[in-house]
Design an enzyme around this catalytic site. Structure first.
Site, short mmCIF file in Angstrom:
data_model
loop_
_atom_site.label_atom_id
_atom_site.label_comp_id
_atom_site.label_asym_id
_atom_site.label_seq_id
_atom_site.Cartn_x
_atom_site.Cartn_y
_atom_site.Cartn_z
N ASP A 113 -7.78 1.64 -14.34
CA ASP A 113 -6.44 1.26 -14.27
C ASP A 113 -5.69 2.64 -14.84
OD1 ASP A 113 -3.96 0.32 -14.74
OD2 ASP A 113 -4.57 -1.36 -16.46
N TYR A 138 11.48 1.14 -4.73
CA TYR A 138 10.20 2.08 -4.04
C TYR A 138 10.76 3.37 -3.93
CZ TYR A 138 6.77 3.52 -0.69
OH TYR A 138 5.78 4.17 -0.06
N LYS A 198 9.88 7.09 -5.45
CA LYS A 198 9.13 8.05 -4.82
C LYS A 198 9.92 9.34 -5.07
CE LYS A 198 5.86 6.24 -2.71
NZ LYS A 198 4.56 6.54 -3.33
N ASP A 254 -10.37 2.14 -8.20
CA ASP A 254 -9.32 1.27 -7.94
C ASP A 254 -9.21 0.10 -9.04
OD1 ASP A 254 -7.74 0.24 -5.04
OD2 ASP A 254 -7.75 -1.37 -6.56
N LEU A 291 -9.17 1.57 -2.71
CA LEU A 291 -9.31 0.31 -1.61
C LEU A 291 -8.37 -0.06 -0.69
CD1 LEU A 291 -11.44 -1.80 -4.22
CD2 LEU A 291 -12.35 -0.26 -2.57
N ARG A 293 -8.64 -2.89 -8.41
CA ARG A 293 -9.53 -4.03 -8.00
C ARG A 293 -11.17 -3.82 -8.16
NH1 ARG A 293 -7.37 -4.76 -2.05
NH2 ARG A 293 -6.78 -2.52 -2.46
N GLY A 345 -6.57 4.28 -6.60
CA GLY A 345 -6.03 3.18 -5.41
C GLY A 345 -6.92 3.28 -3.96
N1 SER Z 1 4.96 2.16 4.55
C1 SER Z 1 5.67 2.32 3.30
C2 SER Z 1 6.57 0.82 3.55
O1 SER Z 1 6.83 0.12 4.22
C3 SER Z 1 6.64 3.30 3.39
O2 SER Z 1 6.26 4.41 2.74
O3 SER Z 1 6.89 0.39 2.20
#
Ligand code: SER
Length: 328
Positions: A59, A148, A152, A41, A17, A43, A15
């Site tokens: 990838d 997200y 994490k 990346d 880029l 991309r 990742g």
């Molecule tokens: N900066 C990130 C976001 O806002 C949080 O880790 O998704």
């Protein structure tokens, strides 16, 4: 920082880029040498691109491609930066799971087979509405309500599992919102703190998608890059935690950031048009994290205060936008 340790096998940045990779790659190259750092990346950019360095196509959701890449380059350390950020992830939760978790699982599996060290960026997003929001402790409730955040927390746990079960040297940071001028973030909840600078310089006007008093942790990119490198160089015997250490530099609101920018651009105007999705995400995250474990275990200290960050950011971004405009 202390003198760099000798390296025998190169570093792979995935990742590369993105917002972090664009600055991490040059920092790692200046510390360990150009031939010691491979940027990759998904991309493909025809030339060096806006980051100024070429990157190889990779990838990470394809384990055989990743495995082959790591073998071919004899990679020893992987900074795994591939991820969809919070707002994009919320719009495409299934894609977020397969990219964020699929790529991390592959990286850890390949690291186990090839004896690589791994850096994993966790986030303030790994916390949720039931977490204490002020001085959020290192060890506390982690029940995030975003996909997200789910990736994490699961990522932190998976890294810890690979460390304890298979001896993979996996380490991580819970990063706050990152402010930087080289490459923009994309689809994050803390992106306002970057967008505001572009709009302030270009138009002296910014419409903010978070409410004026939404307090979140932030950090200037040079501090974040140094934190990642220092953690990966830290004596493992001193690390009470691996995945992941709370780190922060400042706890600020959009109104406070705007006031600081106004000291340099007096006619700057901020308006608020709240995006309910990102506002709800922000309100489920800490207002400020306690990063004393990182300070005690590996000597973490941020350098940039709010006013130093704003001054540097305005000067460098103004310069960057000027040269972009003249080269168009
Ligand atoms: N900066 C990130 C976001 O806002 C949080 O880790 O998704």
């Amino acid at each position: 920082m202390a003198a760099p340790p000798a390296r025998s096998r190169p570093i792979l940045v995935t990742g590369a880029l993105g917002q972090i990779g664009s600055e991490l790659v040059p920092a790692l190259r200046s510390r360990y040498g150009n031939d010691q750092v491979i940027a990759s990346d998904v991309r493909v950019e025809p030339f060096a691109g806006p980051t100024g360095f070429p990157s190889e196509h990779l990838d990470c959701t394809d384990i055989s491609q990743l495995q082959d890449f790591v073998w071919r380059h004899d990679v020893g350390t992987i900074y795994h930066l591939v991820a969809l950020l919070s707002a994009t992830a919320e719009a495409k939760p299934q894609v977020a799971w397969s990219v964020n978790m699929g790529s991390l699982y592959n990286v850890l599996e390949v690291a186990r087979r090839c004896r690589c060290s791994v850096f994993f960026p966790s986030s303030i997003g790994a916390f949720g509405p039931t977490t204490p929001r002020d001085r959020t402790p290192q060890v506390t409730i982690q029940r995030p309500t975003t996909i997200y955040g789910v990736t994490k927390v699961a990522g932190e746990l998976l890294c810890d599992y690979y460390a304890h079960r298979f001896g993979v040297d996996a380490r991580g940071l819970r990063l706050p919102g990152l402010i930087s001028y080289v490459a923009p973030p994309g689809g994050g909840t803390t992106d306002y703190a970057v967008d505001i600078f572009y709009q302030a310089i270009r138009y002296r006007h910014y419409v903010c998608f978070l409410a004026a008093d939404t307090r979140l942790d932030m950090m200037y990119m040079p501090d974040a890059i140094r934190a990642m490198i220092e953690l990966m160089e830290a004596d493992p015997g001193r690390l009470r935690f691996r995945n992941a250490y709370n780190v922060t530099a400042m706890s600020i609101t959009p109104a406070e950031l705007a006031a600081e920018i106004r000291k340099h651009i007096p006619d700057f105007v901020i308006e608020y048009r709240v995006d309910p999705v990102r506002q709800a995400i922000a309100e489920s995250w800490p207002r400020s994290m306690d990063d004393s474990a990182a300070r005690e275990d590996w000597g973490w200290r941020p350098k940039y205060t709010l006013s130093e960050m704003v001054e540097d950011m305005l000067a460098r971004l103004t310069e960057r936008l000027k040269s972009a405009d003249t080269s168009e």
